[in-house]
Design a protein around this motif. Structure first.
Motif, PDB file in Angstrom:
ATOM      1  N   GLY A  96       0.114  22.803   4.437  1.00 21.13           N
ATOM      2  CA  GLY A  96      -0.664  22.262   5.542  1.00 21.13           C
ATOM      3  C   GLY A  96      -1.962  23.001   5.822  1.00 21.13           C
ATOM      4  N   ASP A  97      -1.892  24.305   6.020  1.00 22.35           N
ATOM      5  CA  ASP A  97      -3.090  25.080   6.360  1.00 22.35           C
ATOM      6  C   ASP A  97      -4.112  25.052   5.228  1.00 22.35           C
ATOM      7  OD1 ASP A  97      -1.911  25.705   8.747  1.00 22.35           O
ATOM      8  OD2 ASP A  97      -1.179  27.677   8.104  1.00 22.35           O
ATOM      9  N   GLU A  98      -3.615  25.190   3.998  1.00 18.70           N
ATOM     10  CA  GLU A  98      -4.514  25.207   2.858  1.00 18.70           C
ATOM     11  C   GLU A  98      -5.239  23.868   2.710  1.00 18.70           C
ATOM     12  OE1 GLU A  98      -1.418  26.128   3.075  1.00 18.70           O
ATOM     13  OE2 GLU A  98      -0.770  27.495   1.486  1.00 18.70           O
ATOM     14  N   TYR A  99      -4.497  22.782   2.871  1.00 18.24           N
ATOM     15  CA  TYR A  99      -5.085  21.453   2.705  1.00 18.24           C
ATOM     16  C   TYR A  99      -6.131  21.183   3.784  1.00 18.24           C
ATOM     17  CZ  TYR A  99      -5.475  16.368   2.639  1.00 18.24           C
ATOM     18  OH  TYR A  99      -5.959  15.083   2.610  1.00 18.24           O
ATOM     19  N   GLU A 100      -5.805  21.481   5.028  1.00 19.51           N
ATOM     20  CA  GLU A 100      -6.750  21.241   6.117  1.00 19.51           C
ATOM     21  C   GLU A 100      -8.002  22.098   5.953  1.00 19.51           C
ATOM     22  OE1 GLU A 100      -6.610  18.974   8.383  1.00 19.51           O
ATOM     23  OE2 GLU A 100      -4.657  18.232   7.689  1.00 19.51           O
TER      24      GLU A 100
ATOM     25  N   LYS B 125       0.841  -1.187   0.000  1.00 20.85           N
ATOM     26  CA  LYS B 125       0.000   0.000   0.000  1.00 20.85           C
ATOM     27  C   LYS B 125       0.884   1.248   0.000  1.00 20.85           C
ATOM     28  CE  LYS B 125      -3.788  -2.194   2.550  1.00 20.85           C
ATOM     29  NZ  LYS B 125      -4.659  -2.121   3.748  1.00 20.85           N
ATOM     30  N   ARG B 126       0.358   2.303  -0.589  1.00 20.50           N
ATOM     31  CA  ARG B 126       1.121   3.539  -0.593  1.00 20.50           C
ATOM     32  C   ARG B 126       1.170   4.098   0.820  1.00 20.50           C
ATOM     33  NH1 ARG B 126      -3.090   7.599  -3.720  1.00 20.50           N
ATOM     34  NH2 ARG B 126      -4.771   7.524  -2.184  1.00 20.50           N
ATOM     35  N   PRO B 127       2.242   4.765   1.187  1.00 21.35           N
ATOM     36  CA  PRO B 127       2.371   5.287   2.549  1.00 21.35           C
ATOM     37  C   PRO B 127       1.306   6.335   2.831  1.00 21.35           C
ATOM     38  CG  PRO B 127       4.083   6.175   1.104  1.00 21.35           C
ATOM     39  CD  PRO B 127       3.397   5.100   0.327  1.00 21.35           C
ATOM     40  N   PRO B 128       0.944   6.502   4.086  1.00 23.17           N
ATOM     41  CA  PRO B 128      -0.048   7.523   4.446  1.00 23.17           C
ATOM     42  C   PRO B 128       0.394   8.904   3.994  1.00 23.17           C
ATOM     43  CG  PRO B 128       0.403   6.065   6.307  1.00 23.17           C
ATOM     44  CD  PRO B 128       1.412   5.746   5.260  1.00 23.17           C
ATOM     45  N   PHE B 129      -0.574   9.727   3.613  1.00 26.15           N
ATOM     46  CA  PHE B 129      -0.268  11.058   3.106  1.00 26.15           C
ATOM     47  C   PHE B 129       0.222  11.954   4.234  1.00 26.15           C
ATOM     48  CE2 PHE B 129      -1.752  15.443   2.273  1.00 26.15           C
ATOM     49  CZ  PHE B 129      -0.961  15.725   1.172  1.00 26.15           C
ATOM     50  N   SER B 130       1.365  12.561   4.019  1.00 25.44           N
ATOM     51  CA  SER B 130       1.913  13.529   4.960  1.00 25.44           C
ATOM     52  C   SER B 130       2.017  14.860   4.230  1.00 25.44           C
ATOM     53  CB  SER B 130       3.297  13.084   5.459  1.00 25.44           C
ATOM     54  OG  SER B 130       3.849  14.050   6.334  1.00 25.44           O
ATOM     55  N   CYS B 131       1.174  15.799   4.605  1.00 30.83           N
ATOM     56  CA  CYS B 131       1.107  17.065   3.878  1.00 30.83           C
ATOM     57  C   CYS B 131       2.371  17.892   4.116  1.00 30.83           C
ATOM     58  CB  CYS B 131      -0.118  17.859   4.315  1.00 30.83           C
ATOM     59  SG  CYS B 131      -0.454  19.294   3.269  1.00 30.83           S
ATOM     60  N   PRO B 132       3.025  18.340   3.037  1.00 25.89           N
ATOM     61  CA  PRO B 132       4.214  19.193   3.188  1.00 25.89           C
ATOM     62  C   PRO B 132       3.887  20.458   3.973  1.00 25.89           C
ATOM     63  CG  PRO B 132       4.001  18.412   0.926  1.00 25.89           C
ATOM     64  CD  PRO B 132       2.743  18.042   1.627  1.00 25.89           C
ATOM     65  N   GLU B 133       4.886  20.980   4.619  1.00 29.70           N
ATOM     66  CA  GLU B 133       4.686  22.127   5.502  1.00 29.70           C
ATOM     67  C   GLU B 133       4.087  23.333   4.772  1.00 29.70           C
ATOM     68  OE1 GLU B 133       7.367  25.001   8.470  1.00 29.70           O
ATOM     69  OE2 GLU B 133       8.217  23.156   7.614  1.00 29.70           O
TER      70      GLU B 133
ATOM     71  N   ASP C 176      -8.141  12.735  -2.737  1.00 30.21           N
ATOM     72  CA  ASP C 176      -7.054  11.994  -3.383  1.00 30.21           C
ATOM     73  C   ASP C 176      -6.379  12.821  -4.470  1.00 30.21           C
ATOM     74  OD1 ASP C 176      -7.594   9.900  -1.726  1.00 30.21           O
ATOM     75  OD2 ASP C 176      -8.672   8.710  -3.222  1.00 30.21           O
ATOM     76  N   LYS C 177      -7.169  13.545  -5.246  1.00 26.15           N
ATOM     77  CA  LYS C 177      -6.589  14.349  -6.329  1.00 26.15           C
ATOM     78  C   LYS C 177      -5.829  15.549  -5.778  1.00 26.15           C
ATOM     79  CE  LYS C 177      -8.092  11.577  -9.375  1.00 26.15           C
ATOM     80  NZ  LYS C 177      -8.524  10.562  -8.379  1.00 26.15           N
ATOM     81  N   ALA C 178      -6.325  16.138  -4.698  1.00 29.66           N
ATOM     82  CA  ALA C 178      -5.602  17.244  -4.068  1.00 29.66           C
ATOM     83  C   ALA C 178      -4.269  16.758  -3.504  1.00 29.66           C
ATOM     84  CB  ALA C 178      -6.454  17.865  -2.966  1.00 29.66           C
ATOM     85  N   GLN C 179      -4.270  15.590  -2.878  1.00 27.26           N
ATOM     86  CA  GLN C 179      -3.038  15.029  -2.352  1.00 27.26           C
ATOM     87  C   GLN C 179      -2.049  14.729  -3.474  1.00 27.26           C
ATOM     88  OE1 GLN C 179      -4.111  11.581  -0.052  1.00 27.26           O
ATOM     89  NE2 GLN C 179      -5.047  12.773   1.603  1.00 27.26           N
ATOM     90  N   ALA C 180      -2.557  14.153  -4.575  1.00 30.64           N
ATOM     91  CA  ALA C 180      -1.672  13.834  -5.702  1.00 30.64           C
ATOM     92  C   ALA C 180      -1.043  15.094  -6.276  1.00 30.64           C
ATOM     93  CB  ALA C 180      -2.462  13.087  -6.779  1.00 30.64           C
ATOM     94  N   LEU C 181      -1.829  16.158  -6.381  1.00 32.80           N
ATOM     95  CA  LEU C 181      -1.298  17.411  -6.915  1.00 32.80           C
ATOM     96  C   LEU C 181      -0.247  18.000  -5.977  1.00 32.80           C
ATOM     97  CD1 LEU C 181      -1.305  19.742  -8.940  1.00 32.80           C
ATOM     98  CD2 LEU C 181      -3.201  20.750  -7.641  1.00 32.80           C
ATOM     99  N   ILE C 182      -0.517  17.987  -4.688  1.00 33.18           N
ATOM    100  CA  ILE C 182       0.426  18.552  -3.719  1.00 33.18           C
ATOM    101  C   ILE C 182       1.752  17.801  -3.751  1.00 33.18           C
ATOM    102  CG2 ILE C 182       0.872  18.824  -1.245  1.00 33.18           C
ATOM    103  CD1 ILE C 182      -2.119  19.458  -0.913  1.00 33.18           C
TER     104      ILE C 182
END
Length: 333
Positions: free
Chosen positions: A27-31, A16-24, A52-58
């Motif tokens: 962070g605020d924008e994604y949350e 499985k792909r590793p859990p998403f860890s939002c880059p610094e 999923d698409k937002a995470q892939a783009l980030i």
């Protein structure tokens, strides 16, 4: 070693792909964006797709050295879209829809300096442009006969496929079916559809009911989960997203059915088959729409394409409508 220590073997399956860890820098924008999706009252499936698409783009932007949203350029977005250039037009349109949501939100909240949403291309996806895949009666019988009903997992798969064939429920609703959703006294299933959020009552026909009872009594692992259908490999729990479709494809192969030229033939094809059979039997379109849980009857109209016998009645005879030609040629000269 795990079996010796715990007495239980946990099947790991595919990596499985590793859990998403939002880059610094994001962070605020994604949350904030994820919070807005939940507050908008969107369905869980829509939220997951956009997440999923937002995470892939980030992650893609980070790989290009773009460390913050205010540094994103149109070239970055174009490069991201090129990753999906070979995907189907319908899938690409789904990606564009998710990006319009994410990039539009970023601009509205001031996270980006330009409205990158306006630079996204527009794809024309014909509504109901395809022809749904359906199965003949003898093919459905062959698929069900290919299931080993003495095997616990086979009992589950038989109940799942029979329920889909006779009720037309979506795969997600079957995966999330709970014990409390089944009214045995009234012989019906009452649930809230995951895609639309609307309640629906589904008749529990005797063959389906007895297949579920056989599974619950003689096949289902003794787990505390309230889901009716569960995994049969540890760790036990609710079925995954692709489990039901994988099982159907396995039985199609076992039954020796040729799927060449059939298009997509996942679990949704059983839903299409029910609609086609109802049309052939003369059921009105509004009744079919209500059975399938469609909110708009236009969504149901796609299944008109599979009712070949009734479509033949609409065929016109070109000779009967050909205008007579005057002597001397078509122009009367």
């Amino acid at each position: 070693m795990k079996y010796q220590e715990e007495g239980l073997h946990c099947h790991t399956g595919h990596a499985k792909r590793p859990p998403f860890s939002c880059p610094e820098g994001y962070g605020d924008e994604y949350e904030s964006y994820m919070k807005s999706l939940h507050e908008a009252g969107l369905s869980e499936s829509t939220i997951l797709t956009r997440r999923d698409k937002a995470q892939a783009l980030i992650l893609f932007l980070q790989s290009r050295g773009v460390e913050a949203t205010d540094a994103i350029t149109q070239a970055d977005i174009d490069a991201f879209l090129m990753l999906y250039i070979n995907n189907t037009i319908k899938y690409r349109e789904a990606i564009l829809c998710a990006l319009r949501s994410f990039l539009g939100y970023m601009y509205e909240k001031g996270y980006t300096l330009t409205n990158l949403k306006e630079g996204l291309p527009h794809l024309r996806v014909p509504r109901n442009g395809g022809i749904p895949c359906t199965w003949k009666k003898e093919e459905l019988v062959a698929i069900l006969d290919a299931i080993d009903r003495e095997d616990p997992a086979g009992k589950r798969d038989y109940a799942v496929l029979l329920l889909t064939i006779q009720s037309g429920l979506r795969a997600g609703d079957i995966r999330n079916l709970r014990m409390s959703d089944i009214d045995w006294n009234q012989k019906k299933i009452h649930l809230v559809m995951g895609k639309t959020g609307q309640p629906i009552d589904v008749p529990l026909l005797d063959p389906v009911g007895w297949s579920i009872i056989d599974y619950l009594k003689n096949g289902r692992p003794a787990v505390s989960h309230d889901h009716v259908f569960v995994r049969h490999r540890a760790p036990f729990g609710p079925l995954g997203g692709s489990g039901l479709g994988t099982a159907l494809r396995r039985y199609i192969v076992k039954a020796g059915i040729d799927t060449k030229g059939r298009g997509h033939h996942g679990l949704h094809s059983l839903r299409s088959t029910l609609a086609g059979n109802m049309l052939t039997s003369g059921a009105p379109l509004p009744v079919i729409s209500q059975t399938l849980g469609h909110q708009d009857i236009k969504t149901t109209e796609i299944y008109l394409k599979v009712d070949v016998e009734h479509l033949r009645r609409c065929a016109l005879d070109p000779d009967a409508y050909r205008a007579p030609v005057a002597e001397g040629g078509a122009c009367g000269a």
